[in-house]
Design a protein around this motif. Structure first.
Motif, PDB file in Angstrom:
ATOM      1  N   ASP A  12      -3.734  -1.446  -1.096  1.00 23.65           N
ATOM      2  CA  ASP A  12      -4.503  -0.827  -0.010  1.00 23.65           C
ATOM      3  C   ASP A  12      -4.032   0.607   0.217  1.00 23.65           C
ATOM      4  N   ALA A  13      -2.708   0.810   0.187  1.00 22.20           N
ATOM      5  CA  ALA A  13      -2.158   2.145   0.412  1.00 22.20           C
ATOM      6  C   ALA A  13      -2.463   3.092  -0.744  1.00 22.20           C
ATOM      7  N   LEU A  14      -2.586   2.537  -1.941  1.00 21.19           N
ATOM      8  CA  LEU A  14      -2.933   3.355  -3.115  1.00 21.19           C
ATOM      9  C   LEU A  14      -4.357   3.902  -3.002  1.00 21.19           C
ATOM     10  N   ALA A  15      -5.234   3.157  -2.329  1.00 16.42           N
ATOM     11  CA  ALA A  15      -6.615   3.585  -2.057  1.00 16.42           C
ATOM     12  C   ALA A  15      -7.349   3.982  -3.340  1.00 16.42           C
ATOM     13  N   THR A  16      -7.474   3.035  -4.250  1.00 21.34           N
ATOM     14  CA  THR A  16      -8.067   3.331  -5.549  1.00 21.34           C
ATOM     15  C   THR A  16      -9.528   3.746  -5.464  1.00 21.34           C
ATOM     16  N   ARG A  28      19.578   3.072   8.662  1.00 22.89           N
ATOM     17  CA  ARG A  28      18.436   2.830   7.780  1.00 22.89           C
ATOM     18  C   ARG A  28      18.243   1.335   7.541  1.00 22.89           C
ATOM     19  N   THR A  29      16.989   0.921   7.596  1.00 20.13           N
ATOM     20  CA  THR A  29      16.649  -0.474   7.332  1.00 20.13           C
ATOM     21  C   THR A  29      15.463  -0.522   6.377  1.00 20.13           C
ATOM     22  N   VAL A  30      15.312  -1.663   5.725  1.00 26.97           N
ATOM     23  CA  VAL A  30      14.180  -1.898   4.829  1.00 26.97           C
ATOM     24  C   VAL A  30      13.222  -2.859   5.511  1.00 26.97           C
ATOM     25  N   VAL A  31      11.977  -2.445   5.647  1.00 24.30           N
ATOM     26  CA  VAL A  31      10.922  -3.313   6.170  1.00 24.30           C
ATOM     27  C   VAL A  31       9.935  -3.535   5.031  1.00 24.30           C
ATOM     28  N   THR A  32       9.838  -4.774   4.562  1.00 24.31           N
ATOM     29  CA  THR A  32       9.084  -5.067   3.341  1.00 24.31           C
ATOM     30  C   THR A  32       7.660  -4.525   3.391  1.00 24.31           C
ATOM     31  N   HIS A  33       6.975  -4.745   4.485  1.00 21.51           N
ATOM     32  CA  HIS A  33       5.587  -4.279   4.612  1.00 21.51           C
ATOM     33  C   HIS A  33       5.505  -2.768   4.411  1.00 21.51           C
ATOM     34  N   PHE A  34       6.387  -2.025   5.073  1.00 20.10           N
ATOM     35  CA  PHE A  34       6.358  -0.566   4.981  1.00 20.10           C
ATOM     36  C   PHE A  34       6.804  -0.092   3.599  1.00 20.10           C
ATOM     37  N   ALA A  35       7.726  -0.844   2.984  1.00 18.82           N
ATOM     38  CA  ALA A  35       8.177  -0.478   1.638  1.00 18.82           C
ATOM     39  C   ALA A  35       7.040  -0.602   0.640  1.00 18.82           C
ATOM     40  N   LYS A  36       6.266  -1.692   0.738  1.00 19.26           N
ATOM     41  CA  LYS A  36       5.119  -1.864  -0.152  1.00 19.26           C
ATOM     42  C   LYS A  36       4.103  -0.742   0.060  1.00 19.26           C
ATOM     43  N   ALA A  37       3.839  -0.428   1.321  1.00 16.76           N
ATOM     44  CA  ALA A  37       2.870   0.625   1.620  1.00 16.76           C
ATOM     45  C   ALA A  37       3.345   1.969   1.090  1.00 16.76           C
ATOM     46  N   ALA A  38       4.633   2.263   1.228  1.00 14.88           N
ATOM     47  CA  ALA A  38       5.163   3.537   0.756  1.00 14.88           C
ATOM     48  C   ALA A  38       5.040   3.654  -0.766  1.00 14.88           C
ATOM     49  N   ARG A  39       5.340   2.586  -1.470  1.00 13.68           N
ATOM     50  CA  ARG A  39       5.232   2.623  -2.928  1.00 13.68           C
ATOM     51  C   ARG A  39       3.786   2.794  -3.371  1.00 13.68           C
ATOM     52  N   GLY A  40       2.878   2.142  -2.659  1.00 15.78           N
ATOM     53  CA  GLY A  40       1.467   2.316  -2.986  1.00 15.78           C
ATOM     54  C   GLY A  40       0.996   3.733  -2.708  1.00 15.78           C
ATOM     55  N   ALA A  55      -8.189  -4.835 -12.702  1.00 21.55           N
ATOM     56  CA  ALA A  55      -7.000  -5.344 -12.011  1.00 21.55           C
ATOM     57  C   ALA A  55      -6.793  -4.682 -10.656  1.00 21.55           C
ATOM     58  N   HIS A  56      -7.028  -3.375 -10.572  1.00 27.39           N
ATOM     59  CA  HIS A  56      -6.780  -2.678  -9.308  1.00 27.39           C
ATOM     60  C   HIS A  56      -7.749  -3.109  -8.210  1.00 27.39           C
ATOM     61  N   GLN A  57      -8.844  -3.773  -8.580  1.00 25.97           N
ATOM     62  CA  GLN A  57      -9.753  -4.316  -7.572  1.00 25.97           C
ATOM     63  C   GLN A  57      -9.408  -5.756  -7.203  1.00 25.97           C
ATOM     64  N   ILE A  58      -8.857  -6.490  -8.151  1.00 21.01           N
ATOM     65  CA  ILE A  58      -8.459  -7.875  -7.888  1.00 21.01           C
ATOM     66  C   ILE A  58      -7.271  -7.914  -6.928  1.00 21.01           C
ATOM     67  N   TYR A  59      -6.297  -7.026  -7.156  1.00 18.21           N
ATOM     68  CA  TYR A  59      -5.111  -7.000  -6.291  1.00 18.21           C
ATOM     69  C   TYR A  59      -5.439  -6.255  -4.997  1.00 18.21           C
TER      70      TYR A  59
END
Length: 256
Positions: free
Chosen positions: A87-91, A192-204, A77-81
């Motif tokens: 990308d930020a998780l860098a598996t 403070r603002t939420v930027v979806t792209h950066f939020a996804k990257a931060a969580r990863g 799964a981590h390769q399919i997604y």
């Protein structure tokens, strides 16, 4: 707990093994997964598939590919997604030990499968959690009813670090007192603002940091300490049905 990514990359090896629903994490969900799989295949064959699956013209080839999901090659799964979070998780840079940690601690939510493990073998597919399939109905509601019992047993009393987007978080809500929801903000001039792209990257990136930590984090303080290596961190305690909140705050340097 992670969301999937909209973007998915089919396995490079076209001869890879095909989907084995019984081999996925939480095998008790196999009947439900087969039901959604068949419903998705049937919906993807219809003339109104684009409207049913709520997608744009650019991904209609992925909808067409849904028709062959039973014969499609699979990969972990981590390769399919392959979206921003993954990308930020860098598996690819995880060590063997870190990958084993991921196998036992990371769960990825899915419109098609409900939830899978980090290394469960799945095909590339197109099916978001907010889709309303002809026979199954709205997938978020369908999975909410069916994930509660097996995931509660799986989680037990462990700390849950919730990196899911809101639509996937609705499918299973662990006890707020043992859940740490991760938020990401950019800050400029005190605002403070939420930027979806950066939020996804931060969580990863945070997920990758937790997997790479010298010892597995066990408490909210452990997670916050690790996160503080990269961000300004604030923790807000749980209140009522709202879980603990971990706020990752980055300076907005876009104007520099």
């Amino acid at each position: 707990m992670l969301p999937p990514s909209e973007g998915k990359t089919p396995p490079a090896n076209n001869q890879a093994e095909v989907l084995d629903v019984d081999s996925l994490t939480l095998p008790s969900l196999a009947p439900e997964r087969r039901q959604v799989l068949q419903d998705l295949i049937s919906a993807s064959e219809r003339k109104d598939a684009q409207q049913l699956l709520r997608v744009g013209d650019k991904v209609m080839d992925e909808v067409a590919a849904n028709q062959g999901l039973r014969q499609a090659p699979t990969a972990p799964a981590h390769q399919i997604y392959t979206g921003v979070l993954f990308d930020a998780l860098a598996t690819e840079s995880l060590t063997t030990e870190q990958r084993k940690r991921a196998e036992t601690t990371v769960m990825i939510f899915s419109g098609l499968f409900g939830v899978t493990g980090f290394t469960d073998r799945i095909p590339a597919y197109r099916c978001a959690i907010d889709v309303n399939l002809p026979k199954t109905g709205k997938l978020s509601s369908f999975w909410k009813e069916r994930l509660a019992a097996p995931l509660k047993e799986q989680v037990q009393n462990q700390l849950v670090v919730d990196c899911r987007s809101a639509s996937y978080a609705r499918t299973f809500r662990p006890d707020p007192q043992q859940t740490l929801a991760v938020n990401s903000f950019t800050e400029r001039d005190g605002r403070r603002t939420v930027v979806t792209h950066f939020a996804k990257a931060a969580r990863g990136k945070l997920t990758g940091m937790l997997l790479r930590a010298a010892s597995p984090p066990q408490t909210i303080d452990d997670v916050a300490d690790i996160a503080s290596q990269e961000w300004q961190v604030e923790v807000r305690p749980a209140a009522g049905n709202t879980p603990h909140q971990l706020d990752l705050i980055s300076a907005d340097r876009s104007a520099e």
